[in-house]
Design an enzyme around this catalytic site. Structure first.
Site, PDB file in Angstrom:
ATOM      1  N   PRO A  68       0.831  -1.217   0.000  1.00  0.00           N
ATOM      2  CA  PRO A  68       0.000   0.000   0.000  1.00  0.00           C
ATOM      3  C   PRO A  68       0.863   1.263   0.000  1.00  0.00           C
ATOM      4  CG  PRO A  68      -0.592  -1.492   1.792  1.00  0.00           C
ATOM      5  CD  PRO A  68       0.685  -1.993   1.216  1.00  0.00           C
ATOM      6  N   GLU A  69       0.492   2.217  -0.852  1.00  0.00           N
ATOM      7  CA  GLU A  69       1.176   3.511  -0.923  1.00  0.00           C
ATOM      8  C   GLU A  69       0.174   4.589  -0.484  1.00  0.00           C
ATOM      9  OE1 GLU A  69       3.224   3.932  -4.719  1.00  0.00           O
ATOM     10  OE2 GLU A  69       3.318   1.766  -4.944  1.00  0.00           O
TER      11      GLU A  69
END
Ligand SMILES: [Zn+2]
Length: 276
Positions: free
Chosen positions: A2-3
């Site tokens: 996840p960014e």
């Protein structure tokens, strides 16, 4: 992994679900190392009775503020997910930490790879002050970005992945931003012209905002993929221009997209749009 857009989506979903205002009635830890600070025992004792006053994001950290004292920081790392479920639902494999709320719901931290971490701290700045600027904040100015790039002799791709340089970017959105700005990932940061810096400064928020609008990027169906609260998939994969499009046409010039390795990370470039 996840960014920024994926973490942002989770924060939005937790707010929409009405978690703010709830009080934690109990905490249980099934995998000790997920709790980075304090000890798992102290974590459970301290967090009990805390009422959530805000849920926000800084870089890739989820930040829970509590009334009176303490903050809970969660970093999802490779594969962390947040599940929000009714207390009587069966505990799934890989749900390593469970927080119970006074409204009968539970927040469960699910993490197949077990690299995700939780911190219950007095002052979140002790952790968050190591992060670089927020690319979607008003103070991420062209002037500030230019000053930071000009000082660096590093390759652009690893520099943009460095959370101390700029917070929130990971492999997907760095490749997308560099393609958008027509800059090769192996350029030296300090060699960029003013026009190139301006393009990159515009491209970074553009690709992040598109990711947020599409509720994050979920690639394929792998076990470690991003899913938001309620296990919803992100919709951003179809709008990616370059990431994991090896062998396909560049959407701008129809040249075949290539995959190279930069700083040990898989990197996608258009050899025509992004000249070294
Ligand atoms: Zn191209």
């Amino acid at each position: 992994m996840p960014e920024l857009p994926e973490v942002h989506t989770i924060v939005n979903d937790l707010n929409v679900a009405g978690l703010v205002g709830n009080t934690i009635t109990a905490a249980r830890v099934f995998w000790q190392r997920t709790i980075a600070f304090p000890s798992p025992g102290a974590f459970c004792r301290t967090i009990k009775g805390k009422k959530i006053s805000a849920i926000t994001r800084r870089g890739k950290y989820l930040v829970f503020d509590f009334e009176n004292s303490h903050h809970l920081l969660i970093h999802l790392r490779m594969s962390g997910r947040i599940h929000l479920v009714e207390a009587d639902s069966k505990r799934l494999e890989h749900e390593h930490v469970i927080l119970s709320f006074d409204d009968g719901k539970q927040l469960r931290f699910h993490d197949t790879r077990k690299f995700g971490r939780m911190y219950l701290v007095d002052d979140p700045e002790n952790i968050l002050n190591k992060l670089g600027p927020e690319p979607l904040a008003g103070d991420f100015t062209l002037k500030k970005f230019t000053g930071r790039l000009n000082k660096r002799k590093r390759l652009l791709k690893p520099l943009l992945l460095d959370q101390a340089f700029l917070a929130g970017l990971g492999n997907i959105y760095v490749d997308e931003a560099l393609w958008e700005a027509k800059i090769h990932p192996c350029r030296i940061a300090s060699s960029l012209s003013n026009a190139e810096i301006q393009s990159l400064h515009r491209a970074i928020p553009k690709v992040l905002k598109r990711g947020i609008k599409n509720l994050g990027t979920t690639l394929g169906t792998g076990k470690t993929n991003f899913y938001s609260v309620a296990r919803r998939r992100g919709q951003n994969e179809e709008t990616l221009k370059i990431f994991r499009r090896t062998g396909l046409d560049c959407p701008r010039c129809r040249t075949t997209v290539e995959r190279i390795i930069v700083g040990q990370r898989s990197t996608h470039v258009c050899p025509k749009c992004q000249k070294i």
